[in-house]
Structure formats: C-alpha cells, structure tokens
Design a protein around this motif. Structure first.
Motif, mmCIF file in Angstrom:
data_model
loop_
_atom_site.group_PDB
_atom_site.id
_atom_site.type_symbol
_atom_site.label_atom_id
_atom_site.label_comp_id
_atom_site.label_asym_id
_atom_site.label_seq_id
_atom_site.Cartn_x
_atom_site.Cartn_y
_atom_site.Cartn_z
ATOM 1 N N ASN A 186 43.882 31.023 -6.965
ATOM 2 C CA ASN A 186 43.803 30.136 -5.819
ATOM 3 C C ASN A 186 45.045 30.234 -4.938
ATOM 4 O O ASN A 186 44.957 30.195 -3.708
ATOM 5 N N GLN A 187 46.214 30.386 -5.551
ATOM 6 C CA GLN A 187 47.434 30.548 -4.753
ATOM 7 C C GLN A 187 47.395 31.840 -3.950
ATOM 8 O O GLN A 187 47.730 31.861 -2.761
ATOM 9 N N ASN A 188 47.016 32.934 -4.588
ATOM 10 C CA ASN A 188 46.946 34.212 -3.883
ATOM 11 C C ASN A 188 45.879 34.181 -2.796
ATOM 12 O O ASN A 188 46.083 34.708 -1.692
ATOM 13 N N ALA A 189 44.728 33.563 -3.103
ATOM 14 C CA ALA A 189 43.649 33.511 -2.114
ATOM 15 C C ALA A 189 44.061 32.715 -0.886
ATOM 16 O O ALA A 189 43.724 33.086 0.251
ATOM 17 N N ARG A 190 44.786 31.610 -1.086
ATOM 18 C CA ARG A 190 45.236 30.819 0.062
ATOM 19 C C ARG A 190 46.192 31.619 0.947
ATOM 20 O O ARG A 190 46.116 31.550 2.181
ATOM 21 N N GLN A 191 47.086 32.391 0.315
ATOM 22 C CA GLN A 191 48.015 33.189 1.114
ATOM 23 C C GLN A 191 47.280 34.280 1.885
ATOM 24 O O GLN A 191 47.575 34.549 3.053
ATOM 25 N N ILE A 192 46.304 34.916 1.249
ATOM 26 C CA ILE A 192 45.552 35.981 1.908
ATOM 27 C C ILE A 192 44.722 35.422 3.065
ATOM 28 O O ILE A 192 44.568 36.066 4.111
ATOM 29 N N ALA A 193 44.190 34.201 2.893
ATOM 30 C CA ALA A 193 43.332 33.605 3.919
ATOM 31 C C ALA A 193 44.126 33.042 5.092
ATOM 32 O O ALA A 193 43.559 32.795 6.165
ATOM 33 N N ALA A 194 45.431 32.841 4.910
ATOM 34 C CA ALA A 194 46.230 32.168 5.940
ATOM 35 C C ALA A 194 46.143 32.824 7.318
ATOM 36 O O ALA A 194 46.040 32.119 8.331
ATOM 37 N N PRO A 195 46.182 34.174 7.443
ATOM 38 C CA PRO A 195 46.122 34.754 8.789
ATOM 39 C C PRO A 195 44.821 34.480 9.541
ATOM 40 O O PRO A 195 44.790 34.636 10.765
ATOM 41 N N TYR A 196 43.756 34.093 8.854
ATOM 42 C CA TYR A 196 42.496 33.815 9.528
ATOM 43 C C TYR A 196 42.384 32.366 10.004
ATOM 44 O O TYR A 196 41.397 32.018 10.652
ATOM 45 N N LYS A 197 43.349 31.541 9.664
ATOM 46 C CA LYS A 197 43.281 30.138 10.053
ATOM 47 C C LYS A 197 43.648 29.986 11.530
ATOM 48 O O LYS A 197 44.705 30.403 11.967
ATOM 49 N N MET A 198 42.752 29.366 12.285
ATOM 50 C CA MET A 198 43.020 29.100 13.692
ATOM 51 C C MET A 198 43.779 27.783 13.813
ATOM 52 O O MET A 198 43.313 26.747 13.330
ATOM 53 N N LYS A 199 44.934 27.820 14.422
ATOM 54 C CA LYS A 199 45.764 26.632 14.532
ATOM 55 C C LYS A 199 46.636 26.748 15.776
ATOM 56 O O LYS A 199 46.762 27.818 16.379
ATOM 57 N N GLU A 200 47.226 25.616 16.170
ATOM 58 C CA GLU A 200 48.158 25.663 17.278
ATOM 59 C C GLU A 200 49.377 26.501 16.896
ATOM 60 O O GLU A 200 49.802 26.519 15.750
ATOM 61 N N GLN A 201 49.930 27.181 17.878
ATOM 62 C CA GLN A 201 51.063 28.082 17.647
ATOM 63 C C GLN A 201 50.700 29.196 16.657
ATOM 64 O O GLN A 201 51.509 29.591 15.829
ATOM 65 N N ALA A 202 49.464 29.658 16.728
ATOM 66 C CA ALA A 202 49.059 30.788 15.892
ATOM 67 C C ALA A 202 49.831 32.034 16.319
ATOM 68 O O ALA A 202 50.315 32.141 17.452
ATOM 69 N N ARG A 203 49.932 32.992 15.407
ATOM 70 C CA ARG A 203 50.750 34.177 15.688
ATOM 71 C C ARG A 203 50.189 34.999 16.843
ATOM 72 O O ARG A 203 50.940 35.566 17.630
ATOM 73 N N LEU A 204 48.865 35.079 16.938
ATOM 74 C CA LEU A 204 48.250 35.991 17.903
ATOM 75 C C LEU A 204 47.628 35.224 19.070
ATOM 76 O O LEU A 204 48.059 35.360 20.213
ATOM 77 N N VAL A 205 46.614 34.442 18.807
ATOM 78 C CA VAL A 205 45.970 33.629 19.840
ATOM 79 C C VAL A 205 45.680 32.253 19.261
ATOM 80 O O VAL A 205 45.192 32.130 18.138
ATOM 81 N N ASP A 206 45.981 31.222 20.055
ATOM 82 C CA ASP A 206 45.716 29.863 19.604
ATOM 83 C C ASP A 206 44.478 29.326 20.322
ATOM 84 O O ASP A 206 43.900 30.005 21.187
#
Length: 668
Positions: free
Chosen positions: A523-543
């Motif tokens: 679960n810890q590894n899966a959360r880290q892997i899934a993090a780049p797909y999370k849409m949030k304010e101040q996202a790295r690419l597009v918010d």
C-alpha cells in the motif's frame, strides 16, 4: 466511470494480438506460446507499417497495418513450408521436426497437473489483479501522469494523427526544428494513435490509458504465465504463484507508468519475459516443448525485431540475462549427438554474442547531454535497497524478498537455472552504478544506454526476481508437503491426488494474496506510484485551472492558428488536448528562428519590427501563460510571453487562477 475506456481497451488488445497471431500462423507453436509472442510481432508490424507508409507518403492508419499483416502472413505461411522442405535432410531432425509427435489430445481433466485449465485460471487471476492495481494507480480514465515526458508522449500521438506520419525515422520532426530528426522508437505512439483513430475519441488520454491497461494487464499476464509454464512444467502451484507475484512488484510494470513516464520502455520491458524464454528454448536451457528449433528460431528473430523497434535498450537489457545463459550453455559438459551443437559451436556462439553486445553497448546510446549525471545514494545504501527489492521505493516488500531469496537457494541446490541468479546480480549491479557510482565517465559507460536513469534499471529487477520468487514458492511448498506426509498420507487414487494438488495450488495462491494485497509495504509503494496521477492545485504539470483553459482554447482558438507557450510549464500540452498547434511541443527540442523570436520578444510586438513577421510565419494568434514555474519546480523564463497584462497588443481572453489565455492583436 471507466466505461468510456472499454472500447479503446478492446481495440488496443486487438491491435496487440491479431496481427501477431496471423503472422505466426505458419509456424508450429503451442497455442499459449503463439499468444505470448503475438504482441511483439504485432508491434513489429505496426512499426514497419508506419515506416513504409511514411516513405511512400501514405497516411498512417489501419490500412498500412492490414497490408503489412497480409503480406507478412503470406510470407510466413509459404516461407515456413518452403524452408522446411529445403532444409529437411540437411539439418538434424530436431531443427525441423517437433521433438515429440503431436498426440491426439484426449479429453481429460483440465485441472490435471499438465491440463490446460491451470494456465487459463492463472492468466485470468493475473489479469484481474493487474486491472485492479492499474486502476488504483491511474485513478481515472482521463488522468495524466504529472511528469516531464507526458508532454512528449501525448504530443507525439497528436502529431501522428495530424500529419499521418508515425515513422520511427520522422516523428522527432515535431521537436527537431530546423535540424534533421533523429530516429526514435515510435511503436508506443503508433499504437495509441491507432486506438484513438479507430475509436474516434478526441481525448488522447483515454486511448493512452487504455493501452496502458492492455499492456499491463494482458501482455504482462499472458507472458509471465507462459514463462513459468515452460520454466516449471507440470506445476499448478508455480502457475498460480506467478499470477499473484507478478502483480505486486512495484518497480515493474507500475513504476514506468508514473515516473517519467517511460511508456515505450514499459511496452518493451513487458515483452522481455517472452523474449528471454524463447532464447532459453532455442539453446535448450529449459525443458523442451513441441516446437522445432527452426520454428523457435524464426519466432525468436521476429520477437527480437519487434522488441528492438519498440525500444532498442530492451535488447541490451535482455543481454544481461542471455550472456550468463549462454555461458552456462557453453560450459555444459553434456555431449550432444549432433555436430551443430558441438562444444566449438557453443563457444563461438558465446564469443560472437559477447562481442556484438559490447559493440552495441558502446555505440547504441543516447547523446551525453540526454543522460542523467548525478548519483543519488551511497553505494552501500543502493546495494542494500537493491537486494531488498525496494530500489528507491518507500517500503521493503518483505514477502517478495523472502521468496526471491528462497528461489536463489533453490536454484543452487538443484543446479538448474543458475543463470537467473547471475543475471539478477547483473541487473542489481547496473542499478547500483546508475544511482550511486560517483565516477561520471564510468557511470555513463556502464549505464548510459539507459540514460543513466536508475528508474529504468530498477524496473529490470523484477524480470529475474519474479521467476526466482516462483521457484522459491515451489521449493517451500515442496518442503511443507514433505513435512505433512507424516501426518496426512498421500491419497492412493489418481483423482484423490489431483484434488490434493488442486487444493494445494489454490491454497498457495490464497496465502500469497494474503501476504501481498493487504500488506503495508504494498500500500505504501502503491500510493507513491499513484501520486503523479493525482490532480491537485499546484500540480507539477497542469493543475485544474490550467486544464480549464485548455477547454477555453479549444472553443476560442481557430484550428488554423498557433498558440505561443512556455513548454516547461505544461502549457504545450494544449496541443495534445485540443489539436491547436504550439510554438514548442516539448521541453527538449530546437526552436526555429521564428519561434526563437516569439520566445524572446513577442511582448514587444508593437515596437520590435522583427516580431510580426515571426508571428505571421508561425500563424501565432494566442498566448497561453502558465507562469514560469517548470515541471521540476524551478523557474524557466520565456521573456516574450511574460507580463502580457502590461504589454500593448494583447487581449485577455480568460483567466483561471494564475493561468491566462491572451489573444495577439498587435500584428493583425
């Protein structure tokens, strides 16, 4: 929520399997092997179709793929028949004949130890687990990995759809500016573009995520079940074990989906298990099946070509396994009865393969400026992380570590498949070099073929760890059964023994699920892997605000006008989302002279006489201003696109948060 993705997923599976199944029809293969090699052959067909279509100025679509498939199928059907007749009698029998005559299959219990039921169950189980895990990672059918290379991969797909050119030799025209394009493996992008074409979707992310699901859930599962069925024959325990274990290594296939993302590498690496088992079959390093050596060699060549066009570095990755395998084959003291497998032939084969590998290792590599050039960990830390199968991951997968270690012990105890352990140590060595070696020139020499990217090398560890872990499961189950025989004798009837074996296999799978699925390390590894797909304010690419402006651009910007962008901010993704051309489609690349003027001086359009000719040349009508913060958090200035609210000749179309869309009015 995921229903819109289902048609694209089915089309992706069809494109990955139908061409390969047809092309391999002329070669005698067991059904499961034919299914496993089909994706590599299909990708070969797609890549070659895109290349020749570009050469004759035909738009890349389903038509060139159908033509290539028909021609290749005819060649293999006629060529296999002619070649078999030509060499029969000149080569020894097992090169052209099956080692065992085909027996008429009797109707029996499909869940006997060698029955067809167990591979089917294992494949379905693996697919279900992979779909569950991939859906958890991606989160939404229109989600995007918020990382550097998402810009390139999505925009290349849009470029192929716009230009009709998906050739490996020309797709880099998108970013090469006035310079000639360099070859780039475009199989992934050709596949995604075809899926988008055939489904009619305008949302490229649906097509891309459908291909991710098809590759990760179907190709990965089918390949590993085949590998273990050949590596460990007549073992339902091993089949169900690989169905579970192959789904819970964080480094592959999940990590390349989110970090980078490394989609072409992901596609090529999912083909590696099948490629390696074909090599092992050809050189008799695994139990033989019904395929002739000539047929195995023909399929192997097709798969090598397919993997090479998908991503050439995967072939060099495979050599880390192949060389120890061939070395053991050359040292094998057992004499053969055929002159073509004499010891001299073996050593010559090993020598030629080694020399070819070294030459390719030195010559086939990206430019030095394209490689990462900094160590991140100390040597000792990197070695420990690699041994614990947590290469830069947050948690140690203890279940996998114990089983892989047990498999390594089993390999040396039974003196079979020792090349697996040597290859695993080879991958571990390369991982440590990439992330920890402080000597830059040596690090580039050893791991430059993978861009010195430790994530690419971390993804290779499961290629050898998965079969070792399965062998570890089988060994542990064997010893448990021996211990229990004192208290529960083996049933005397055949049906009783089958029921006992089935129960042990199912029980093993349930235990492995209990030791993986709910575990904190997963679960810890899966959360880290899934993090780049999370849409949030101040996202790295597009918010969310920037995505909203993409919708505005699709409605306000005419289809024949270009949008000026700073690619570091993710603004160039407006091309993939809307089809509106941009001045710089990717962070890497070269600006044309006109694009360089736009980048540096557009805001001075009313006073600088050089600006308006550049605007007219590129048909720049709008500016998408996402600020200057880049994907890695640092600032990247594009002076010509900044502070347009204080410049003359620009009209604010819409602002969302800090993002704004301007119309260029100065040069009209």
């Amino acid at each position: 929520m995921w229903l819109p993705l289902i048609p694209a997923f089915l089309v992706a599976v069809a494109l990955l399997y139908l061409p390969g199944l047809l092309v391999s029809a002329g070669i005698r293969l067991r059904p499961q092997l034919r299914l496993a090699v089909a994706p590599a052959i299909s990708l070969l067909v797609l890549s070659v179709s895109a290349i020749w279509a570009s050469a004759v100025e035909l738009r890349f679509s389903l038509l060139p793929v159908v033509v290539s498939t028909v021609i290749a199928t005819a060649v293999t059907l006629l060529g296999a028949r002619y070649l078999t007749r030509l060499v029969r009698g000149t080569l020894v029998g097992h090169w052209v004949d099956s080692p065992t005559r085909r027996r008429r299959r009797r109707r029996g219990n499909p869940f006997a130890v060698d029955g067809a039921g167990w591979p089917v169950v294992a494949t379905v189980l693996a697919m279900v687990l992979m779909v569950r895990n991939i859906v958890r990672v991606i989160g939404s059918p229109t989600a995007i990995a918020q990382d550097f290379d998402s810009i390139f991969h999505l925009n290349v797909v849009r470029w192929i759809l716009d230009t009709g050119d998906g050739s490996t030799f020309t797709v880099e025209s998108m970013i090469s500016g006035p310079n000639p394009p360099q070859p780039y493996p475009a199989a992934w992008h050709d596949l995604v573009a075809l899926v988008a074409q055939l489904t009619g979707t305008q949302q490229l992310l649906i097509a891309q995520n459908a291909v991710i699901l098809a590759v990760g859930a179907v190709v990965w599962s089918v390949g590993w079940v085949l590998v273990i069925r050949i590596l460990v024959p007549r073992s339902p325990v091993a089949l169900l074990a690989v169905a579970v274990l192959a789904c819970f290594f964080p480094s592959l296939p999940y990590r390349p989906m989110s970090t980078g993302p490394l989609y072409p590498s992901l596609l090529a690496m999912t083909l590696l298990p099948t490629l390696l088992i074909l090599v092992a079959m050809f050189f008799n390093r695994v139990p033989r099946g019904p395929e002739s050596k000539l047929g195995t060699g023909a399929v192997l060549l097709l798969v090598i070509a397919g993997v090479g066009l998908t991503h050439p570095s995967a072939l060099l990755s495979a050599m880390i396994v192949v060389l120890p395998m061939l070395f053991g084959w050359a040292l094998d003291a057992r004499l053969t009865t055929t002159p073509v497998e004499s010891m001299r032939y073996r050593w010559i084969t090993l020598g030629v393969t080694t020399v070819a590998t070294v030459v390719c290792w030195v010559l086939v590599r990206p430019a030095p400026e394209a490689t990462l050039a900094f160590p991140k960990l100390g040597m000792g830390t990197a070695l420990i992380q690699g041994l614990l199968l947590r290469p830069d991951n947050p948690a140690v997968p203890w279940t996998l570590v114990v089983l892989t270690a047990a498999g390594a012990v089993s390999v040396f105890r039974h003196r079979r498949y020792r090349w697996l352990v040597v290859a695993h140590l080879g991958y571990l060595f390369c991982w440590v070099v990439a992330i920890a070696l402080p000597i830059e020139w040596l690090r580039r020499l050893i791991t430059g073929v993978w861009f010195n990217d430790y994530w690419r090398l971390a993804a290779l560890l499961p290629i050898t760890a998965i079969p070792l872990a399965v062998l570890g499961v089988r060994e542990l189950v064997h010893w448990i059964r021996l211990g229990l025989r004192r208290y529960a004798p083996t049933p005397g009837t055949r049906r009783g023994r089958q029921l006992l074996g089935s129960g042990i296999a199912v029980g093993t799978a349930l235990v492995l699920l209990a030791l993986t699925l709910p575990m904190p390390w997963w679960n810890q590894n899966a959360r880290q892997i899934a993090a780049p797909y999370k849409m949030k304010e101040q996202a790295r690419l597009v918010d969310p605000d920037e995505l909203a402006l993409f919708d505005v651009a699709a409605q306000q910007v005419p289809a024949d006008e270009t949008i000026a962008v700073n690619p570091w901010t993710g603004a160039s993704l407006v091309y993939a989302y809307t089809g509106r051309r941009v001045t710089r489609p990717h962070i890497n690349g070269t600006d044309s002279p006109a694009a360089a003027v736009i980048r540096e001086r557009l805001r001075d359009a009313t006073t600088d006489p050089a600006v308006c000719p550049a605007v007219h040349h590129l048909r720049v009508g709008y500016v998408l201003d996402f600020g200057t913060r880049g994907v890695f958090g640092e600032n990247h200035d594009y002076p010509g696109l900044e502070h347009l609210d204080r410049a003359e000749g620009f009209r604010l179309v819409e602002r969302r948060g800090e993002a704004a869309l301007y119309q260029v009015t100065a040069c009209r």
